[in-house]
Design a protein around this motif. Structure first.
Motif, PDB file in Angstrom:
ATOM      1  N   UNK A 127     -10.258  -5.590   4.897  1.00 11.55           N
ATOM      2  CA  UNK A 127      -9.663  -4.029   5.107  1.00 11.55           C
ATOM      3  C   UNK A 127      -8.227  -3.747   4.563  1.00 11.55           C
ATOM      4  N   UNK A 128      -8.079  -2.326   4.767  1.00 11.35           N
ATOM      5  CA  UNK A 128      -6.705  -1.731   3.853  1.00 11.35           C
ATOM      6  C   UNK A 128      -6.436  -0.700   5.675  1.00 11.35           C
TER       7      UNK A 128
ATOM      8  N   UNK B  50      -2.322  -3.873   2.593  1.00 14.22           N
ATOM      9  CA  UNK B  50      -3.979  -4.953   2.975  1.00 14.22           C
ATOM     10  C   UNK B  50      -3.109  -5.705   3.538  1.00 14.22           C
ATOM     11  N   UNK B  51      -1.600  -5.681   3.821  1.00 17.08           N
ATOM     12  CA  UNK B  51      -1.113  -6.695   5.227  1.00 17.08           C
ATOM     13  C   UNK B  51      -1.477  -8.267   4.842  1.00 17.08           C
TER      14      UNK B  51
ATOM     15  N   UNK C 239       5.432   0.536   4.962  1.00 15.98           N
ATOM     16  CA  UNK C 239       4.583  -1.021   6.034  1.00 15.98           C
ATOM     17  C   UNK C 239       5.018  -0.927   7.673  1.00 15.98           C
ATOM     18  N   UNK C 240       5.914  -0.155   8.065  1.00 23.14           N
ATOM     19  CA  UNK C 240       6.415  -0.260   9.192  1.00 23.14           C
ATOM     20  C   UNK C 240       5.924   0.695  10.146  1.00 23.14           C
ATOM     21  N   UNK C 241       5.795   1.823   9.058  1.00 26.87           N
ATOM     22  CA  UNK C 241       5.311   2.769   9.660  1.00 26.87           C
ATOM     23  C   UNK C 241       2.993   3.210  10.251  1.00 26.87           C
ATOM     24  N   UNK C 242       2.527   2.371   8.663  1.00 27.82           N
ATOM     25  CA  UNK C 242       1.593   1.893   8.887  1.00 27.82           C
ATOM     26  C   UNK C 242       1.669   0.898   9.690  1.00 27.82           C
TER      27      UNK C 242
END
Length: 403
Positions: A213-214, A219-220, A369-372
């Protein structure tokens, strides 16, 4: 409450910062480049950094039990976790990344001697990774009593059937064990006694990973968030943790430290974003003068500093209360910081992205990425609304009784 860190913590913090600046920051670009070559494997530089961290004695800093790790309290660990939170992957460098930390604490607190020997030891050594499988797509998993995955006793085994998703860490090739939450007694009138937790090796027949899952398209990797089916998965009865009907109890014991660890890391990410936006504002000229001369930019920097410090202090207070009185007694403060820190991080990082313009949204900076990650934590370990509902209920009862 003493706001000064102890000499022990200050020394550890300086040692950690020195390690980060000498080894981790310089390796950030290499890490992401190597990750493109093998999305679900361990980048070679990460293995190198972990070996150096272990040699430096910066290992298992999260573990409060000194038989298994650093033996730090929540309050002592807070500034260290914040420092690690400045880079997305650095917690793993020190074997302090979720969900492994929570799983290790579960095994320390509730695991049998055999379970510790088989799974805790390699996790503490950083030899394997792990996952925690609770969330399900078909039910509102924010209420854990809704979980539908079945865990049925069959002779000397348990048979597991169910459908989970957003199972963080399961995509990683080094993930060898899951703690799975499901129901052993679905008809029990006490809804909090229906659930159990059980250890499931990832290579067990019937474990079917459907897809990663993203989150906002991320995709972490290399951990990932898997959607997984349990199709008649059979494991030994000895894999059950603590006993039937104890799953909710274990989950509550696991989630308190896990929630505050996320908040600590988010403060680190937000602090780095503040520093980046301040540097950008000083160096970037718009309309003939530095951005830092613009009133709205100054306001964004000032508000961000205030909001980070407020969240930091609330985190430290919650950590101190957990240490002094226990997780249950500190539940309101844990709820408060779980509400405050992710929202604060989203707001501060969003401002930093805005000040950086298009570059702030790109892969060249860590901000998107940090926001996500920050936005994910508004759902992970309980959505904002659940924490506000429970906190409001507790406060109304407390203050209502005083009137």
């Amino acid at each position: 409450m003493d706001f000064e860190y102890s000499d022990k913590v200050e020394q550890l913090l300086q040692k950690l910062r020195g390690f980060m600046h000498e080894h981790v920051y310089p390796g950030e670009e290499t890490y992401h480049r190597q990750l493109l070559e093998d999305r679900w494997g361990e980048p070679p530089i990460l293995a190198e950094l972990k070996a150096k961290a272990q040699q430096a004695g910066l290992w298992n800093l999260f573990m409060p039990d000194d038989r298994f790790g650093a033996g730090l309290s929540n309050l002592e660990y807070a500034p260290l976790a914040e420092e690690m939170g400045r880079i997305s992957f650095s917690s793993e460098v020190f074997n302090c990344s979720a969900p492994d930390t929570g799983n290790m604490e579960v095994l320390v607190q509730y695991g049998s001697a055999a379970q510790r020997e088989q799974w805790l030891k390699p996790l503490l050594a950083g030899e394997i990774r792990s996952a925690f499988a609770m969330t399900e797509p078909a039910v509102a998993s924010s209420d854990a009593t809704n979980i539908e995955t079945s865990i049925v006793r069959d002779g000397d085994d348990y048979v597991i059937n169910g459908h989970k998703f957003y199972i963080s860490g399961l995509m990683n090739k080094r993930c060898k064990i899951m703690i799975v939450m499901g129901k052993t007694d679905p008809d029990n009138p006490n809804r909090h006694k229906q659930q159990s937790q059980i250890l499931v090796p990832t290579d067990t027949p019937g474990v079917k990973i459907l897809r990663p899952m993203t989150v906002f398209g991320y995709d972490d990797a290399p951990e990932g968030h898997a959607e997984v089916i349990f199709d008649n998965v059979r494991v030994p009865a000895a894999n059950l943790i603590l006993g039937e009907g104890r799953g909710f109890e274990i989950a509550q014991g696991r989630l308190g430290p896990g929630r505050i660890h996320h908040c600590m890391r988010l403060i680190g990410g937000a602090q780095r974003a503040l520093e980046m936006m301040s540097q950008r504002a000083e160096q970037r000229e718009v309309f003939g003068r530095p951005m830092s001369k613009q009133g709205s930019v100054r306001e964004d920097i000032a508000k961000s500093a205030c909001e980070i410090e407020q969240a930091r202090l609330l985190t430290l207070k919650a950590a101190e209360q957990m240490d002094r009185y226990g997780n249950k007694a500190a539940r309101d403060l844990i709820a408060m910081i779980k509400i405050v820190a992710p929202q604060m991080a989203c707001t501060v990082i969003d401002r930093a992205m805005q000040i950086h313009g298009a570059a702030g949204l790109s892969q060249d900076l860590h901000l998107a990425q940090h926001y996500a990650y920050a936005r994910t934590i508004r759902l992970a370990d309980g959505p904002d609304q659940v924490h506000m509902m429970q906190l409001g209920r507790n406060l109304a009862a407390r203050y209502g009784a005083e009137s």
